[in-house]
Design an enzyme around this catalytic site. Structure first.
Site, PDB file in Angstrom:
ATOM      1  N   GLU A 123       0.863  -1.197   0.000  1.00 50.76           N
ATOM      2  CA  GLU A 123       0.000   0.000   0.000  1.00 50.76           C
ATOM      3  C   GLU A 123       0.889   1.234   0.000  1.00 50.76           C
ATOM      4  O   GLU A 123       1.561   1.523   0.992  1.00 50.76           O
ATOM      5  CB  GLU A 123      -0.916  -0.012   1.238  1.00 50.76           C
ATOM      6  CG  GLU A 123      -1.787   1.220   1.385  1.00 50.76           C
ATOM      7  CD  GLU A 123      -2.483   1.282   2.729  1.00 50.76           C
ATOM      8  OE1 GLU A 123      -2.655   2.414   3.250  1.00 50.76           O
ATOM      9  OE2 GLU A 123      -2.846   0.227   3.277  1.00 50.76           O
ATOM     10  N   LYS A 134     -10.942  -1.329   7.002  1.00 46.23           N
ATOM     11  CA  LYS A 134      -9.710  -1.133   7.762  1.00 46.23           C
ATOM     12  C   LYS A 134     -10.064  -0.622   9.150  1.00 46.23           C
ATOM     13  O   LYS A 134     -10.654   0.457   9.286  1.00 46.23           O
ATOM     14  CB  LYS A 134      -8.800  -0.128   7.037  1.00 46.23           C
ATOM     15  CG  LYS A 134      -7.495   0.123   7.779  1.00 46.23           C
ATOM     16  CD  LYS A 134      -6.545   0.993   6.972  1.00 46.23           C
ATOM     17  CE  LYS A 134      -6.865   2.457   7.085  1.00 46.23           C
ATOM     18  NZ  LYS A 134      -5.745   3.321   6.643  1.00 46.23           N
TER      19      LYS A 134
END
Length: 207
Positions: free
Chosen positions: A44, A130
């Site tokens: 990421e 998340k």
């Protein structure tokens, strides 16, 4: 790999997502390449990194799953997709980003802390949420969420380290996001230190 569910499958199979936050593009490139060499298959790249698109271009020949993090608005999300991002991550939930990602069949993982935020994200088509910052919670929080929301899949990020990663995965996390440990290793021991630490994380994820 453009299929949303193929990306999600690879993301969850990877178990560990390296959250790359470099002081500059070159540092982020080195961190990313070292993480991949160490066995981490999901990267990421955060948009707090200057010239983040340079990082995507440097990694486009790798087999890693590349995502964009710290995406605050749909304009940045679209920019990331054009640069090669295969999934989008935010520190919060943004409905416009969800709409954009659904339009292009791209996974969107918004940061959520409350049941209210999680329900809104689910209603907007988000499949993995998340939990951020995870250091505000215990791993048992996932089971508490899955009581009223059994279909929620959680990726904790923030405060995840070798000492607690296993506990989060055992509690039901589909993957974990790690970041600051990689930066610390890079500043202490450079590229090879990040490779070694990444290998340790991957070994721990399958124990």
């Amino acid at each position: 790999m453009n299929n949303k569910y193929a990306v999600l499958q690879k993301l969850t199979e990877s178990k560990v997502v390296a959250v790359i936050r470099g002081e500059n593009a070159e540092e982020a490139i080195q961190l990313s390449k070292a993480a991949v060499e160490g066995g981490i298959q999901a990267i990421e790249i955060t948009y707090t990194t200057p010239n983040a698109t340079d990082v995507f271009h440097a990694l486009e020949q790798s087999n890693a799953l590349l995502g964009a993090g710290s995406v605050l608005d749909p304009e940045t999300a679209r920019h990331a997709l054009l640069a090669g991002a295969q999934f989008i991550v935010s520190p919060h939930f943004n409905k416009e980003i969800a709409i954009l990602c659904n339009r292009y069949s791209v996974p969107y993982l918004p940061g959520c802390m409350t049941i209210n935020e999680m329900v809104k994200a689910l209603e907007a088509g988000c499949d993995v949420l998340k939990l951020f910052p995870a250091n505000n919670f215990e791993p048992s929080f996932i089971r508490s969420i899955n009581g009223p929301l059994p279909n929620v899949q959680i990726m904790p990020t923030g405060g995840i380290h070798l000492g607690n990663m296993k506990e989060w995965i055992q509690a039901g996390a589909v993957a974990v996001g790690i970041g600051s440990d990689l930066n610390k290793a890079y500043r202490k021991g450079g590229y090879e230190a990040v490779v070694t630490l990444s290998q340790t994380y991957m070994q721990k994820s399958v124990e």
